[in-house]
Design an enzyme around this catalytic site. Structure first.
Site, PDB file in Angstrom:
ATOM      1  N   GLU A 439     -16.299  15.038  -5.307  1.00 38.46           N
ATOM      2  CA  GLU A 439     -15.964  16.070  -4.312  1.00 38.46           C
ATOM      3  C   GLU A 439     -17.214  16.817  -3.869  1.00 38.46           C
ATOM      4  O   GLU A 439     -17.356  17.181  -2.696  1.00 38.46           O
ATOM      5  CB  GLU A 439     -14.931  17.057  -4.881  1.00 38.46           C
ATOM      6  CG  GLU A 439     -13.603  16.453  -5.295  1.00 38.46           C
ATOM      7  CD  GLU A 439     -12.877  15.723  -4.176  1.00 38.46           C
ATOM      8  OE1 GLU A 439     -13.222  15.912  -2.986  1.00 38.46           O
ATOM      9  OE2 GLU A 439     -11.948  14.939  -4.483  1.00 38.46           O
ATOM     10  N   ASP A 491     -18.125   7.859  -4.520  1.00 36.86           N
ATOM     11  CA  ASP A 491     -17.757   7.184  -5.781  1.00 36.86           C
ATOM     12  C   ASP A 491     -18.989   6.786  -6.587  1.00 36.86           C
ATOM     13  O   ASP A 491     -19.127   7.142  -7.759  1.00 36.86           O
ATOM     14  CB  ASP A 491     -16.915   5.927  -5.488  1.00 36.86           C
ATOM     15  CG  ASP A 491     -15.474   6.266  -5.146  1.00 36.86           C
ATOM     16  OD1 ASP A 491     -15.030   7.381  -5.475  1.00 36.86           O
ATOM     17  OD2 ASP A 491     -14.794   5.420  -4.547  1.00 36.86           O
TER      18      ASP A 491
END
Length: 526
Positions: A439, A491
């Site tokens: 995030e 990721d």
């Protein structure tokens, strides 16, 4: 009573299936009679149409022709504004199906409407014809919706207007009276600012209403929307009808969206009306202060690892690097729950006017819808300094808000297998730590987009981007590396940063072992 006592009362009334079954359809039949019932004949003038619309929207929070809600203004982030969009249709639109399949969808939905009509004493004179015409109207209404992609391309996602301008562009609706009914007792006037999400839809909707030959159909459509909104509070025959419809339209996955177990359904219904109350109960149960403290320490370690990583980026120039670091330091971090849910007095105040009866679940739902409507006008008066989360505290879903430059990690994420106070740090950093770093990296989306960083070394950046695209497209399952680029960066980069943060953490904290697994700390992380 307190908000918590009212939430428990609501839940119990939902669980009292014996009482719900014994009352049958009567509570909804009584309510339908208050808005003219199915068999209204004199709906030839616009006044009757608009009065019924004001009732279903203002009293029962049901939006047949357009959806009204309050949200942050796209033109001024610190204020809220009334927002209008097309409604959420229960029947899927034609665009979702191929020709032959769509005819089957219409047949299934028509059968569902007839079943509702049978249960509730629907239109008496040729109900089949009445429902077929209503279905035709719904289909026509769906066709005037502008697809989201087209609205994005044409810059039509937000159109700032006023009630006066809306009245001119979509005259079939008495906009001032309708909005006054929704936001009562807040006064409305023709200069009230409104953000419209699909102005072409509102124009098309208005023309359709004015030109539709049988005005009675408009009334039946409003009744169908009202029944669709309130029938989940009725007996098992209605639940079964909805379950069958969902199963046929969306397959087994769709039918699973409707809870089979009664307690799940009742918990979902209670949370939709009493979210801050349930949020507080769950936080007290699963998210003690030591969990919050450890989570905040982990996030701080991940931020520090990101700062160091920024120093090593070859494609980033020094000026951009300092701006990037400022972005990270200015980020608002919300972990566990929004602060206001623990302010019991404020939450109690929000529900003080709510009066429930444990014997009548249906009337409790109607009462809660009224309070929801009343709270919507209060939102208009609030500024945006108190950010509302997009998720409940118990959900397992983190996100980054570009609008508020804020990351949110709800309490529901700090549970096994993502996190536990007794887990080795390797497991916590390898699970929730990766989510945190993921995030955090979303704050840098702008830099990797074309033209997003004019002072950066674009060729070095492009080389890294091409490498990542190639990596994802080399997997055995088909992945479009360009389309998924931003998530792939978060990721892979998130994994790198979380691992580095874990290594830094070990310099200050003693690690626990999981002796029976036979795995090293690094293996536990990955």
């Amino acid at each position: 009573g307190s908000a918590k006592e009212k939430a428990i009362q609501f839940y119990r009334s939902c669980m009292d299936t014996q009482q719900i079954e014994s009352q049958g359809t009567q509570p909804l039949k009584d309510l339908l009679n208050q808005v003219g019932g199915w068999n209204i004949t004199d709906v030839g003038n616009g006044k009757d149409f608009n009065e019924t619309l004001q009732t279903v929207m203002g009293r029962y929070n049901t939006f047949p022709f357009f959806r009204v809600h309050v949200g942050p203004s796209p033109f001024n982030l610190k204020t809220n504004i009334i927002q209008i969009d097309h409604p959420e249709f229960e029947m899927p639109p034609k665009s979702k199906f191929k020709g032959k399949n769509y005819l089957e969808v219409l047949r299934v939905y028509l059968s569902y409407l007839k079943k509702l009509g049978d249960l509730l004493g629907g239109p008496q004179d040729d109900p089949s014809d009445s429902f077929s015409l209503t279905l035709s109207f719904i289909s026509n209404l769906q066709q005037v919706v502008t697809p989201l992609q087209e609205r994005q391309q044409r810059g039509m996602l937000f159109f700032l207007t006023t009630i006066k301008e809306l009245q001119e562009k979509a005259p079939a609706i008495d906009w001032l009276s309708c909005l006054q009914a929704i936001f009562y007792p807040m006064p409305m006037n023709y200069s009230q600012p409104i953000a419209v999400h699909d102005m072409d839809y509102l124009r098309g909707m208005s023309q359709l209403i004015e030109q539709w030959p049988k005005k009675r159909v408009l009334h039946i459509y409003m009744i169908i929307c009202l029944v669709g909104n309130l029938s989940p509070a009725l007996d098992s025959r209605f639940q079964d009808a909805r379950w069958e419809l969902s199963k046929i339209l969306y397959g087994e996955m769709g039918s699973r969206m409707i809870s089979a177990e009664r307690w799940r359904k009742c918990l979902t219904d209670t949370s939709s009306f009493f979210e801050p109350v349930l949020g507080e109960m769950i936080v007290q149960e699963i998210f003690p202060q030591q969990t919050k403290k450890l989570a905040e320490q982990m996030f701080s370690e991940i931020q520090d690892a990101l700062y160091r990583q920024l120093d090593q980026l070859e494609w980033m120039d020094e000026q951009t690097r300092q701006k990037a670091k400022a972005l990270v330091s200015e980020l608002q971090v919300e972990i566990g729950y929004p602060a206001y849910i623990l302010q019991t007095d404020k939450v109690n105040l929000e529900y003080q006017k709510l009066e429930l009866n444990e014997d009548t679940f249906f009337l409790n739902v109607v009462t809660c819808l009224k309070v929801l409507r009343e709270n919507s006008y209060l939102k208009l008066l609030q500024d945006q300094s108190q950010h509302n989360w997009h998720v409940s505290p118990w959900t397992v879903h983190s996100y980054y808000s570009i609008r508020h430059h804020m990351v949110v990690f709800p309490a529901g994420m700090f549970r096994s297998p993502f996190f536990h106070m007794e887990f080795p740090s390797a497991v916590n950093f390898g699970a929730i730590g990766v989510f945190m770093a993921h995030e955090l990296l979303h704050t840098f989306y702008g830099y990797v987009l074309p033209g997003g960083c004019p002072t950066c070394n674009r060729s070095a950046l492009q080389k890294s981007i091409d490498c990542l695209i190639k990596q994802y497209e080399s997997y055995s399952f088909k992945v479009n590396g360009t389309f998924t680029l931003l998530e792939n960066i978060a990721d892979t980069g998130g994994l790198t940063i979380a691992y580095q943060a874990y290594k830094n953490w070990l310099k200050k904290h003693k690690e626990k072992d999981l002796p029976k697994t036979g795995l090293s700390h690094d293996q536990l992380f990955y």
